[in-house]
Design a protein around this motif. Structure first.
Motif, PDB file in Angstrom:
ATOM      1  N   GLY A  73       0.819  -1.204   0.000  1.00  0.00           N
ATOM      2  CA  GLY A  73       0.000   0.000   0.000  1.00  0.00           C
ATOM      3  C   GLY A  73       0.854   1.254   0.000  1.00  0.00           C
ATOM      4  O   GLY A  73       0.551   2.227  -0.705  1.00  0.00           O
ATOM      5  N   CYS A  74       1.930   1.247   0.767  1.00  0.00           N
ATOM      6  CA  CYS A  74       2.838   2.406   0.812  1.00  0.00           C
ATOM      7  C   CYS A  74       3.418   2.702  -0.565  1.00  0.00           C
ATOM      8  O   CYS A  74       3.411   3.860  -1.028  1.00  0.00           O
ATOM      9  CB  CYS A  74       3.961   2.162   1.811  1.00  0.00           C
ATOM     10  N   PHE A  75       3.917   1.673  -1.244  1.00  0.00           N
ATOM     11  CA  PHE A  75       4.549   1.903  -2.539  1.00  0.00           C
ATOM     12  C   PHE A  75       3.524   2.205  -3.630  1.00  0.00           C
ATOM     13  O   PHE A  75       3.820   2.938  -4.584  1.00  0.00           O
ATOM     14  CB  PHE A  75       5.416   0.700  -2.913  1.00  0.00           C
ATOM     15  N   THR A  76       2.311   1.662  -3.501  1.00  0.00           N
ATOM     16  CA  THR A  76       1.255   2.016  -4.453  1.00  0.00           C
ATOM     17  C   THR A  76       0.832   3.468  -4.261  1.00  0.00           C
ATOM     18  O   THR A  76       0.534   4.170  -5.233  1.00  0.00           O
ATOM     19  CB  THR A  76       0.050   1.079  -4.281  1.00  0.00           C
ATOM     20  N   LEU A  77       0.835   3.923  -3.021  1.00  0.00           N
ATOM     21  CA  LEU A  77       0.574   5.339  -2.762  1.00  0.00           C
ATOM     22  C   LEU A  77       1.639   6.217  -3.413  1.00  0.00           C
ATOM     23  O   LEU A  77       1.331   7.269  -3.992  1.00  0.00           O
ATOM     24  CB  LEU A  77       0.541   5.603  -1.257  1.00  0.00           C
ATOM     25  N   VAL A  78       2.899   5.798  -3.320  1.00  0.00           N
ATOM     26  CA  VAL A  78       3.980   6.554  -3.965  1.00  0.00           C
ATOM     27  C   VAL A  78       3.730   6.643  -5.471  1.00  0.00           C
ATOM     28  O   VAL A  78       3.899   7.710  -6.087  1.00  0.00           O
ATOM     29  CB  VAL A  78       5.343   5.897  -3.672  1.00  0.00           C
ATOM     30  N   ALA A  79       3.310   5.527  -6.079  1.00  0.00           N
ATOM     31  CA  ALA A  79       3.021   5.531  -7.514  1.00  0.00           C
ATOM     32  C   ALA A  79       1.854   6.474  -7.839  1.00  0.00           C
ATOM     33  O   ALA A  79       1.908   7.224  -8.826  1.00  0.00           O
ATOM     34  CB  ALA A  79       2.701   4.108  -7.986  1.00  0.00           C
ATOM     35  N   GLY A  80       0.817   6.444  -7.011  1.00  0.00           N
ATOM     36  CA  GLY A  80      -0.309   7.338  -7.236  1.00  0.00           C
ATOM     37  C   GLY A  80       0.076   8.798  -7.102  1.00  0.00           C
ATOM     38  O   GLY A  80      -0.367   9.654  -7.878  1.00  0.00           O
ATOM     39  N   LEU A  81       0.920   9.091  -6.120  1.00  0.00           N
ATOM     40  CA  LEU A  81       1.394  10.460  -5.928  1.00  0.00           C
ATOM     41  C   LEU A  81       2.268  10.893  -7.106  1.00  0.00           C
ATOM     42  O   LEU A  81       2.200  12.057  -7.541  1.00  0.00           O
ATOM     43  CB  LEU A  81       2.181  10.553  -4.622  1.00  0.00           C
TER      44      LEU A  81
ATOM     45  N   ILE B 122       3.139  16.706  -2.590  1.00  0.00           N
ATOM     46  CA  ILE B 122       3.463  15.375  -3.101  1.00  0.00           C
ATOM     47  C   ILE B 122       4.853  14.943  -2.654  1.00  0.00           C
ATOM     48  O   ILE B 122       5.048  13.786  -2.237  1.00  0.00           O
ATOM     49  CB  ILE B 122       3.344  15.363  -4.637  1.00  0.00           C
ATOM     50  N   CYS B 123       5.825  15.838  -2.720  1.00  0.00           N
ATOM     51  CA  CYS B 123       7.184  15.492  -2.279  1.00  0.00           C
ATOM     52  C   CYS B 123       7.201  15.049  -0.817  1.00  0.00           C
ATOM     53  O   CYS B 123       7.847  14.051  -0.464  1.00  0.00           O
ATOM     54  CB  CYS B 123       8.117  16.680  -2.471  1.00  0.00           C
ATOM     55  N   CYS B 124       6.471  15.779   0.024  1.00  0.00           N
ATOM     56  CA  CYS B 124       6.419  15.428   1.454  1.00  0.00           C
ATOM     57  C   CYS B 124       5.750  14.073   1.661  1.00  0.00           C
ATOM     58  O   CYS B 124       6.237  13.232   2.438  1.00  0.00           O
ATOM     59  CB  CYS B 124       5.675  16.507   2.233  1.00  0.00           C
ATOM     60  N   MET B 125       4.647  13.827   0.967  1.00  0.00           N
ATOM     61  CA  MET B 125       3.923  12.579   1.147  1.00  0.00           C
ATOM     62  C   MET B 125       4.695  11.386   0.585  1.00  0.00           C
ATOM     63  O   MET B 125       4.668  10.289   1.154  1.00  0.00           O
ATOM     64  CB  MET B 125       2.539  12.663   0.487  1.00  0.00           C
ATOM     65  N   VAL B 126       5.398  11.585  -0.536  1.00  0.00           N
ATOM     66  CA  VAL B 126       6.231  10.507  -1.084  1.00  0.00           C
ATOM     67  C   VAL B 126       7.326  10.128  -0.096  1.00  0.00           C
ATOM     68  O   VAL B 126       7.619   8.944   0.116  1.00  0.00           O
ATOM     69  CB  VAL B 126       6.843  10.935  -2.433  1.00  0.00           C
ATOM     70  N   LEU B 127       7.922  11.121   0.536  1.00  0.00           N
ATOM     71  CA  LEU B 127       8.964  10.854   1.531  1.00  0.00           C
ATOM     72  C   LEU B 127       8.413  10.034   2.695  1.00  0.00           C
ATOM     73  O   LEU B 127       9.034   9.052   3.132  1.00  0.00           O
ATOM     74  CB  LEU B 127       9.539  12.175   2.033  1.00  0.00           C
ATOM     75  N   LEU B 128       7.230  10.406   3.187  1.00  0.00           N
ATOM     76  CA  LEU B 128       6.635   9.687   4.314  1.00  0.00           C
ATOM     77  C   LEU B 128       6.234   8.266   3.931  1.00  0.00           C
ATOM     78  O   LEU B 128       6.567   7.300   4.630  1.00  0.00           O
ATOM     79  CB  LEU B 128       5.417  10.450   4.833  1.00  0.00           C
ATOM     80  N   ALA B 129       5.510   8.127   2.811  1.00  0.00           N
ATOM     81  CA  ALA B 129       5.042   6.795   2.403  1.00  0.00           C
ATOM     82  C   ALA B 129       6.204   5.897   2.015  1.00  0.00           C
ATOM     83  O   ALA B 129       6.232   4.708   2.374  1.00  0.00           O
ATOM     84  CB  ALA B 129       4.059   6.922   1.242  1.00  0.00           C
ATOM     85  N   GLY B 130       7.182   6.441   1.285  1.00  0.00           N
ATOM     86  CA  GLY B 130       8.337   5.639   0.896  1.00  0.00           C
ATOM     87  C   GLY B 130       9.155   5.182   2.094  1.00  0.00           C
ATOM     88  O   GLY B 130       9.589   4.028   2.163  1.00  0.00           O
ATOM     89  N   SER B 131       9.352   6.076   3.054  1.00  0.00           N
ATOM     90  CA  SER B 131      10.099   5.708   4.266  1.00  0.00           C
ATOM     91  C   SER B 131       9.384   4.609   5.040  1.00  0.00           C
ATOM     92  O   SER B 131      10.015   3.665   5.529  1.00  0.00           O
ATOM     93  CB  SER B 131      10.288   6.937   5.156  1.00  0.00           C
ATOM     94  N   ALA B 132       8.048   4.734   5.147  1.00  0.00           N
ATOM     95  CA  ALA B 132       7.276   3.714   5.864  1.00  0.00           C
ATOM     96  C   ALA B 132       7.378   2.365   5.162  1.00  0.00           C
ATOM     97  O   ALA B 132       7.553   1.319   5.806  1.00  0.00           O
ATOM     98  CB  ALA B 132       5.812   4.149   5.979  1.00  0.00           C
ATOM     99  N   GLY B 133       7.268   2.362   3.818  1.00  0.00           N
ATOM    100  CA  GLY B 133       7.352   1.112   3.075  1.00  0.00           C
ATOM    101  C   GLY B 133       8.698   0.435   3.219  1.00  0.00           C
ATOM    102  O   GLY B 133       8.786  -0.780   3.435  1.00  0.00           O
ATOM    103  N   ILE B 134       9.779   1.210   3.109  1.00  0.00           N
ATOM    104  CA  ILE B 134      11.127   0.649   3.257  1.00  0.00           C
ATOM    105  C   ILE B 134      11.331   0.115   4.673  1.00  0.00           C
ATOM    106  O   ILE B 134      11.900  -0.972   4.879  1.00  0.00           O
ATOM    107  CB  ILE B 134      12.179   1.723   2.907  1.00  0.00           C
ATOM    108  N   TYR B 135      10.875   0.860   5.661  1.00  0.00           N
ATOM    109  CA  TYR B 135      11.007   0.426   7.054  1.00  0.00           C
ATOM    110  C   TYR B 135      10.300  -0.916   7.274  1.00  0.00           C
ATOM    111  O   TYR B 135      10.841  -1.814   7.929  1.00  0.00           O
ATOM    112  CB  TYR B 135      10.413   1.501   7.966  1.00  0.00           C
ATOM    113  N   LEU B 136       9.099  -1.054   6.716  1.00  0.00           N
ATOM    114  CA  LEU B 136       8.336  -2.294   6.892  1.00  0.00           C
ATOM    115  C   LEU B 136       9.025  -3.476   6.215  1.00  0.00           C
ATOM    116  O   LEU B 136       9.037  -4.591   6.747  1.00  0.00           O
ATOM    117  CB  LEU B 136       6.919  -2.115   6.329  1.00  0.00           C
TER     118      LEU B 136
END
Length: 392
Positions: A275-283, A368-382
């Motif tokens: 979900g995190c990485f799909t959000l990054v793609a959508g953003l 978008i830049c801020c949200m990509v950073l948050l979602a991408g960081s969460a996905g990598i962490y998981l």
């Protein structure tokens, strides 16, 4: 009594949630009539989130005590009062009040209606009831803009008729709910209720951070689609058809429903980072739409980002609920939804603040830049926490 009862309960749930997104395609018309900036649009929108958060913090557990029906009946009354505010609208104060009452209504419905739909199901229908609850929640949120957009574009009284129709649906829902059975076995008087503040036991905190970030970003993206996307579509793409605007917002919520339904197939451990990485793609698609003014990318962003939001939300709820001790589970889930609903207020208002000096498109790119950073960081962490993934 229970045969088909969960479907009627789901219908009531959908009606209430539709009212919360009904004004989305109409904000441009309000701007023309009253005269206010994009910042005010985002603040009017975000007032809804403050109402939801207030209920979740102070009365999120109230239906467990007094019963589902009294809470849901109260929620429908608040939804009706919200519609009346929009019908009587003569300036910003009633718009703010209408949105706040809508938030209170949604806050009461979010937990109580989900439980009510499940509890109204007969034995053996639990899976269907779970699907009905998910579809009613996200489908209702998506149908609100679609209904308002169609009526505003092709029917008279664009700022009145959508709320008259919703008021009639609320009245029908109230009558249907009145005859549905109470599902809490021993309801207690209201005076017994105590506010239940969200809590985070130590064993869930590490997982809660990425799960909360995923929910925050997902709700932020939906917040953008339901607040400032009509202005972008009109100003940058020349799309002034209210029905088209409503349809695009509907697609985001429809995709969210599909995303949530995919979680059991993927498994919670895979669904949350996916979900995190799909959000990054959508953003990223939304960034392309802002940079190149392409309607097709807006539609793709709604579909991909909505699916990511659905995956992330259901994955986040399931993961933190699974990691939390039973006695703290309700508080942990309430905390997660407080974080999620914060995502449709603060970032959206931030876009409104930046839109004045930067312009709407550049403000959107900063978001978008801020949200990509948050979602991408969460996905990598998981992905780097195999122990947590195995546990949930």
């Amino acid at each position: 009594m229970r045969r088909g009862g969960y479907l009627r309960a789901a219908g009531i749930f959908a009606v209430c949630m539709a009212g919360t997104t009904l004004p989305t395609p109409l904000y441009g018309l309000y701007q023309e009539e009253i005269g206010f900036s994009e910042l005010i649009v985002t603040v009017v929108f975000a007032v809804y989130a403050f109402g939801v958060i207030g209920v979740l913090l102070l009365a999120g557990n109230i239906s467990d005590t007094v019963g589902r029906r009294p809470v849901l009946l109260c929620g429908l009354v608040l939804a009706a009062l919200s519609a009346v505010c929009f019908l009587a609208e003569s300036g910003l104060p009633l718009l703010f009040l209408g949105r706040f009452l809508s938030g209170l209504s949604a806050g009461l419905f979010t937990g109580a209606a989900t439980a009510f739909v499940m509890e109204c199901a007969p034995p053996g229908k639990g899976g269907r009831a779970a699907f009905a609850s998910t579809a009613a929640n996200m489908g209702g949120l998506g149908c609100g803009p679609l209904l308002a957009g169609l009526l505003a574009e092709y029917a008279p009284w664009p700022l009145k008729l959508p709320f008259l129709v919703h008021l009639a649906l609320v009245a029908v829902s109230f009558a249907v709910l009145w005859f549905l059975p109470e599902t809490v076995r021993e309801p207690k008087p209201l005076r017994v209720v105590r506010p239940q503040w969200p809590s985070l036991p130590p064993q869930v905190r590490a997982l809660f951070v990425p799960a909360g970030l995923a929910a925050f970003v997902g709700f932020s993206l939906l917040g953008v689609f339901t607040s400032v996307s009509p202005a972008f579509l009109a100003q940058s793409l020349g799309v002034e058809n209210h029905a088209v605007v409503g349809l695009i917002v509907f697609l985001a919520f429809f995709a969210s429903t599909v995303g949530q339904l995919l979680v059991p197939r993927l498994g919670v451990a895979r669904a949350l980072p996916a979900g995190c990485f799909t959000l990054v793609a959508g953003l990223a698609l939304l960034a392309g739409a802002l940079a190149w003014d392409l309607l097709a990318l807006v539609v793709l962003s709604a579909l991909v980002g909505g699916a990511g939001q659905g995956l992330a939300l259901r994955g986040a709820v399931a993961s933190v609920a699974g990691a939390a001790p039973e006695e703290h589970r309700a508080g942990v889930i309430s905390s997660l939804f407080v974080v999620a609903y914060t995502g449709i207020s603060i970032p959206v208002i931030g876009i409104g603040v930046l839109a004045e000096p930067l312009g709407l498109e550049d403000a959107g790119l900063v978001f978008i830049c801020c949200m990509v950073l948050l979602a991408g960081s969460a996905g990598i962490y998981l992905l780097r926490r195999p122990a947590d993934r195995a546990r949930v």
